[in-house]
Design an enzyme around this catalytic site. Sequence first.
Site, mmCIF file in Angstrom:
data_model
loop_
_atom_site.group_PDB
_atom_site.id
_atom_site.type_symbol
_atom_site.label_atom_id
_atom_site.label_comp_id
_atom_site.label_asym_id
_atom_site.label_seq_id
_atom_site.Cartn_x
_atom_site.Cartn_y
_atom_site.Cartn_z
ATOM 1 N N GLY A 40 0.610 -1.157 0.026
ATOM 2 C CA GLY A 40 -0.566 0.004 0.162
ATOM 3 C C GLY A 40 0.933 1.101 -0.221
ATOM 4 N N GLY A 41 1.756 1.019 0.924
ATOM 5 C CA GLY A 41 3.040 2.094 0.387
ATOM 6 C C GLY A 41 2.256 3.291 1.506
ATOM 7 N N THR A 42 3.298 4.840 0.306
ATOM 8 C CA THR A 42 3.178 5.751 0.663
ATOM 9 C C THR A 42 1.217 6.056 0.744
ATOM 10 O OG1 THR A 42 5.351 6.873 0.539
ATOM 11 C CG2 THR A 42 3.845 8.217 0.809
ATOM 12 N N CYS A 43 1.038 5.958 -0.231
ATOM 13 C CA CYS A 43 -0.517 6.442 0.050
ATOM 14 C C CYS A 43 -1.482 5.741 0.893
ATOM 15 C CB CYS A 43 -1.228 6.076 -1.969
ATOM 16 S SG CYS A 43 -2.548 5.787 -2.328
ATOM 17 N N GLY A 176 4.797 25.735 -0.107
ATOM 18 C CA GLY A 176 3.360 26.524 -0.075
ATOM 19 C C GLY A 176 2.658 25.140 -1.250
ATOM 20 N N GLU A 198 7.088 30.216 1.030
ATOM 21 C CA GLU A 198 6.939 29.209 0.100
ATOM 22 C C GLU A 198 8.234 30.409 -0.801
ATOM 23 O OE1 GLU A 198 6.492 26.987 -2.041
ATOM 24 O OE2 GLU A 198 7.354 27.896 -3.286
ATOM 25 N N GLY A 262 8.787 18.988 -1.070
ATOM 26 C CA GLY A 262 8.914 18.461 -2.429
ATOM 27 C C GLY A 262 9.337 17.025 -1.754
ATOM 28 N N ALA A 310 -0.192 8.925 -6.574
ATOM 29 C CA ALA A 310 -0.104 7.562 -7.253
ATOM 30 C C ALA A 310 -1.182 6.726 -8.033
ATOM 31 C CB ALA A 310 -1.738 7.475 -5.434
ATOM 32 N N HIS A 437 -29.437 19.441 -12.865
ATOM 33 C CA HIS A 437 -29.803 20.838 -11.700
ATOM 34 C C HIS A 437 -30.049 20.217 -10.852
ATOM 35 C CE1 HIS A 437 -30.598 25.337 -11.238
ATOM 36 N NE2 HIS A 437 -31.732 24.356 -10.794
HETATM 37 P P1 NAI Z 1 5.617 20.731 -4.372
HETATM 38 O O1 NAI Z 1 7.069 19.829 -4.584
HETATM 39 O O2 NAI Z 1 3.957 19.804 -4.175
HETATM 40 O O3 NAI Z 1 6.346 22.150 -3.462
HETATM 41 C C1 NAI Z 1 7.532 21.868 -1.567
HETATM 42 C C2 NAI Z 1 7.175 23.110 -2.529
HETATM 43 O O4 NAI Z 1 8.222 24.049 -1.267
HETATM 44 C C3 NAI Z 1 7.829 23.791 -3.540
HETATM 45 O O5 NAI Z 1 6.197 24.925 -3.941
HETATM 46 C C4 NAI Z 1 8.955 24.973 -3.395
HETATM 47 O O6 NAI Z 1 9.053 25.972 -3.777
HETATM 48 C C5 NAI Z 1 8.833 24.789 -1.572
HETATM 49 N N1 NAI Z 1 10.258 24.608 -0.819
HETATM 50 C C6 NAI Z 1 11.197 24.532 -1.560
HETATM 51 N N2 NAI Z 1 12.507 24.981 -0.595
HETATM 52 C C7 NAI Z 1 11.993 25.521 -0.506
HETATM 53 C C8 NAI Z 1 12.744 26.150 1.182
HETATM 54 N N3 NAI Z 1 13.529 26.359 1.201
HETATM 55 N N4 NAI Z 1 11.520 27.804 1.630
HETATM 56 C C9 NAI Z 1 10.346 27.396 1.054
HETATM 57 N N5 NAI Z 1 9.788 27.114 -0.022
HETATM 58 C C10 NAI Z 1 10.629 26.131 -0.049
HETATM 59 O O7 NAI Z 1 5.856 19.262 -2.421
HETATM 60 P P2 NAI Z 1 5.370 19.023 -1.775
HETATM 61 O O8 NAI Z 1 3.953 19.404 -1.319
HETATM 62 O O9 NAI Z 1 6.154 18.335 -0.499
HETATM 63 O O10 NAI Z 1 4.941 17.374 -2.281
HETATM 64 C C11 NAI Z 1 5.126 16.449 -2.562
HETATM 65 C C12 NAI Z 1 4.474 15.674 -3.086
HETATM 66 O O11 NAI Z 1 3.474 14.875 -2.992
HETATM 67 C C13 NAI Z 1 3.890 16.463 -4.500
HETATM 68 O O12 NAI Z 1 4.838 15.572 -5.644
HETATM 69 C C14 NAI Z 1 2.635 16.303 -4.804
HETATM 70 O O13 NAI Z 1 2.338 16.306 -5.755
HETATM 71 C C15 NAI Z 1 2.718 14.775 -4.082
HETATM 72 N N6 NAI Z 1 1.110 14.382 -2.996
HETATM 73 C C16 NAI Z 1 -0.272 15.368 -4.319
HETATM 74 C C17 NAI Z 1 -1.165 15.144 -3.415
HETATM 75 C C18 NAI Z 1 -2.301 15.550 -4.085
HETATM 76 O O14 NAI Z 1 -1.966 14.752 -5.100
HETATM 77 N N7 NAI Z 1 -3.233 15.925 -3.272
HETATM 78 C C19 NAI Z 1 -1.022 15.670 -1.447
HETATM 79 C C20 NAI Z 1 0.058 15.540 -1.221
HETATM 80 C C21 NAI Z 1 1.298 15.703 -1.469
#
Ligand code: NAI
Length: 460
Positions: A40-43, A176, A198, A262, A310, A437
């Site tokens: 199931g892993g991280t998701c 952010g 951010e 990230g 995922a 609607h």
């Molecule tokens: P992300 O890559 O989406 O966002 C990380 C943010 O941190 C970026 O906007 C970056 O500019 C900022 N950042 C990096 N270093 C920084 C610093 N030193 N100071 C300030 N800001 C900085 O990564 P995130 O949010 O950690 O998510 C990781 C992965 O997990 C993503 O690829 C995301 O798509 C996935 N994920 C998807 C979800 C969904 O589909 N609902 C939910 C949670 C995660």
Amino acid sequence: MSGTHSDVLILGGGSGGYACAFRASQLGFSVTLIEEDKVGGTCLHRGCIPTKALLHTAEVADIARTSETFGVQAKFEGIDIDAMHDYKNGTVERLYKGLQGLVAQHKITTVVGHGIVVGDRTVEVDGVRYTATSVVLATGSYARTIPGIELGDRIVTSDQALNLGFVPKKAIVLGGGVIGVEFASVWASFGADVTVIEALPRLVAAEDPWCSKHLERAFRKRGVTSRTSVKVASAKESNEGVVVELESGDTLDADVLLVAVGRGPRTADSGFAEHGITLDRGFVVTDERLRTSVDGVYAVGDIVGGLQLAHRGFQQGIFVAEEIAGLHPVPVADHLIPRVTYSHPEIASVGFGEDAARDRYGDITSVVYDLSGNGKSQILKTAGGIKVVRAGGEGADGPVVGVHMVGDRVGELIGEAQLAVAWEALPSDIAHFVHAHPTQNEALGEAMLALAGAPLHAHS
Ligand code: NAI
């Protein structure tokens, strides 16, 4: 010692790995799945499912807080942290049981332990070697941190934030992106004073800027502070809280700091590079058919550069199983993968943003349908809108190439948006379909009507 030989050996049982295992088994292959933790892993265990459970608790808190607006006498009196974790963990547990049942049903051989590639299509686990005709790497990702910022009880990644034993009164979210925005939303709903930091000029920087603007506005209304274009210089933890120094010179304090900058690919400790698998900044390099630089070895999911989602992993896993079976499946196109951020309000998108669409198609046309004109959104009291981008200038009838939505529950609209983009539908193809609607889907229908030149409920 020699273990079994299988047709397909999969390293990692997350979304990409187990989907590949199921499909390979359905196609008649013998399958070995190596997983050091839980299938199931991280998701399932640390990502999509538990975070969305927290977000649902947050939604219930918001509903309780605003109940009088809807004529219901209820009160938000706080979060029962143990009950919340029981609900979240119970949801994960039920799905985990179901998944284990499916693994057994597919007659997949599971090996528990850390697998290391030790030779040509050979993976070793605790001294036992497993060989296969095809190997699929699906080892997933980990939460990145920032050098110099030490994790602890109060400086946490999403892994620990999910199981935090207290509700923060004050929280700082570093990053952010999707994870940062979702946790900021949860903690704000729980009543915390939240600041998001951010480095880039806007939140959810991977989305169309229009989405960022709407989200930032909605967050502002909810009392969430967004500090953009700023980096953290240092962060220190004490028994009472955290102190964060920004490069701008400002100092902030809080009960907790979430580091959400990230996720990195988990490719360093499994013998990949040592056995000729080409990596680029840690990600496994593949071609469009997900073949790595080593014959018979494929990679799927977060270790392959691109969207770390995922559902992308699932689809890539299925793709590889079918590819191995010689079924010539259609490659997974990243721009057709739907993206949903489950904050309050939600963001959902598929296809290209305006700038990317312009780069690719030249002339484009876009319309925004504001949710203030949508009955169901008004009933729900949610603000936001739906932006549809189509190829071709004014008056043309080019295909829909991007849909971007902001508002509560818009994640549920992504299916129709995805079909429109993936099928390269013309707005005029969709405009005559009837939308029920009152639904929020109608807003998507209205945007299509507007693009087809016949808006019904638009204000000029
Ligand atoms: P992300 O890559 O989406 O966002 C990380 C943010 O941190 C970026 O906007 C970056 O500019 C900022 N950042 C990096 N270093 C920084 C610093 N030193 N100071 C300030 N800001 C900085 O990564 P995130 O949010 O950690 O998510 C990781 C992965 O997990 C993503 O690829 C995301 O798509 C996935 N994920 C998807 C979800 C969904 O589909 N609902 C939910 C949670 C995660």
